[in-house]
Design a protein around this motif. Structure first.
Motif, PDB file in Angstrom:
ATOM      1  N   SER A  80      12.487  26.990  29.489  1.00 32.61           N
ATOM      2  CA  SER A  80      11.021  27.786  28.105  1.00 32.61           C
ATOM      3  C   SER A  80      12.228  28.068  27.304  1.00 32.61           C
ATOM      4  O   SER A  80      11.793  27.134  25.383  1.00 32.61           O
ATOM      5  CB  SER A  80      10.484  28.863  28.298  1.00 32.61           C
ATOM      6  N   ARG A  81      13.328  28.793  26.993  1.00 34.35           N
ATOM      7  CA  ARG A  81      13.754  29.095  25.395  1.00 34.35           C
ATOM      8  C   ARG A  81      14.610  28.030  25.501  1.00 34.35           C
ATOM      9  O   ARG A  81      14.913  27.334  24.153  1.00 34.35           O
ATOM     10  CB  ARG A  81      15.451  30.135  25.847  1.00 34.35           C
ATOM     11  N   ALA A  82      15.538  26.977  26.410  1.00 33.14           N
ATOM     12  CA  ALA A  82      16.209  25.348  25.802  1.00 33.14           C
ATOM     13  C   ALA A  82      15.082  24.506  25.433  1.00 33.14           C
ATOM     14  O   ALA A  82      15.071  23.767  24.370  1.00 33.14           O
ATOM     15  CB  ALA A  82      16.272  25.391  27.221  1.00 33.14           C
ATOM     16  N   TYR A  83      14.275  24.984  26.047  1.00 31.59           N
ATOM     17  CA  TYR A  83      12.889  23.417  25.331  1.00 31.59           C
ATOM     18  C   TYR A  83      12.376  23.987  23.988  1.00 31.59           C
ATOM     19  O   TYR A  83      11.832  23.000  23.037  1.00 31.59           O
ATOM     20  CB  TYR A  83      11.413  23.670  26.415  1.00 31.59           C
ATOM     21  N   ILE A  84      12.065  25.283  23.538  1.00 31.72           N
ATOM     22  CA  ILE A  84      11.661  25.544  22.488  1.00 31.72           C
ATOM     23  C   ILE A  84      12.887  25.731  21.302  1.00 31.72           C
ATOM     24  O   ILE A  84      12.369  25.001  20.330  1.00 31.72           O
ATOM     25  CB  ILE A  84      11.225  27.068  22.579  1.00 31.72           C
ATOM     26  N   GLY A  85      13.843  25.558  22.096  1.00 32.75           N
ATOM     27  CA  GLY A  85      14.858  25.359  20.660  1.00 32.75           C
ATOM     28  C   GLY A  85      14.599  24.530  20.910  1.00 32.75           C
ATOM     29  O   GLY A  85      15.594  23.455  19.235  1.00 32.75           O
ATOM     30  N   ARG A  86      15.176  23.143  21.399  1.00 30.76           N
ATOM     31  CA  ARG A  86      14.798  21.399  20.870  1.00 30.76           C
ATOM     32  C   ARG A  86      13.954  20.956  20.195  1.00 30.76           C
ATOM     33  O   ARG A  86      13.800  20.466  19.263  1.00 30.76           O
ATOM     34  CB  ARG A  86      14.736  21.116  22.405  1.00 30.76           C
ATOM     35  N   VAL A  87      12.597  21.854  20.761  1.00 34.96           N
ATOM     36  CA  VAL A  87      11.799  21.726  19.739  1.00 34.96           C
ATOM     37  C   VAL A  87      11.409  22.205  18.120  1.00 34.96           C
ATOM     38  O   VAL A  87      11.661  21.399  16.868  1.00 34.96           O
ATOM     39  CB  VAL A  87       9.902  22.158  20.646  1.00 34.96           C
ATOM     40  N   GLN A  88      11.876  23.321  18.253  1.00 32.98           N
ATOM     41  CA  GLN A  88      12.262  23.768  16.862  1.00 32.98           C
ATOM     42  C   GLN A  88      13.756  22.711  16.147  1.00 32.98           C
ATOM     43  O   GLN A  88      13.038  22.686  14.704  1.00 32.98           O
ATOM     44  CB  GLN A  88      12.770  24.878  17.169  1.00 32.98           C
ATOM     45  N   GLN A  89      14.335  22.262  16.818  1.00 37.14           N
ATOM     46  CA  GLN A  89      15.298  21.634  16.371  1.00 37.14           C
ATOM     47  C   GLN A  89      15.276  20.416  15.651  1.00 37.14           C
ATOM     48  O   GLN A  89      15.324  19.365  14.579  1.00 37.14           O
ATOM     49  CB  GLN A  89      16.220  21.988  16.672  1.00 37.14           C
ATOM     50  N   GLU A  90      14.123  19.396  16.046  1.00 38.64           N
ATOM     51  CA  GLU A  90      12.996  18.318  16.625  1.00 38.64           C
ATOM     52  C   GLU A  90      12.214  18.510  15.097  1.00 38.64           C
ATOM     53  O   GLU A  90      12.227  17.375  14.683  1.00 38.64           O
ATOM     54  CB  GLU A  90      12.108  17.749  17.651  1.00 38.64           C
TER      55      GLU A  90
END
Length: 92
Positions: A80-90
């Motif tokens: 979840s943290r990795a996914y949220i980080g990726r979405v925020q980065q994008e």
């Protein structure tokens, strides 16, 4: 009356109403995600720990279920943290 789930969308004409609807959608999505997580834990851990379920759980079964649930939740948290980080980065 127009509705989306439990949300009445027929009278969304102010910024305050829009925020109320957004908050309600967030709550419903969080509840659906929690339910999906619980269902996945049940499916995975019970299959792994309870080969022949009986009328009660042995201490071994309880220990296995506890460890499995802990590992499953820790793994879900990392993903979840990795996914949220990726979405925020994008979104930057």
């Amino acid at each position: 009356m127009s509705s989306f789930g439990n949300i009445d969308i027929s009278n969304i004409n102010t910024p305050q109403k829009v925020e109320e609807v957004k908050n309600q959608v967030r709550k419903e999505m969080a509840m659906a995600n929690a339910q999906e997580l619980i269902n996945n834990i049940n499916k995975h851990c019970y299959k792994m720990c309870l080969g022949n379920p009986g009328s009660s759980l042995s201490s071994t079964d309880e220990g296995c279920l506890g460890r499995c649930m802990d590992k499953f939740l820790a793994s879900w948290d990392v993903v979840s943290r990795a996914y949220i980080g990726r979405v925020q980065q994008e979104n930057k």
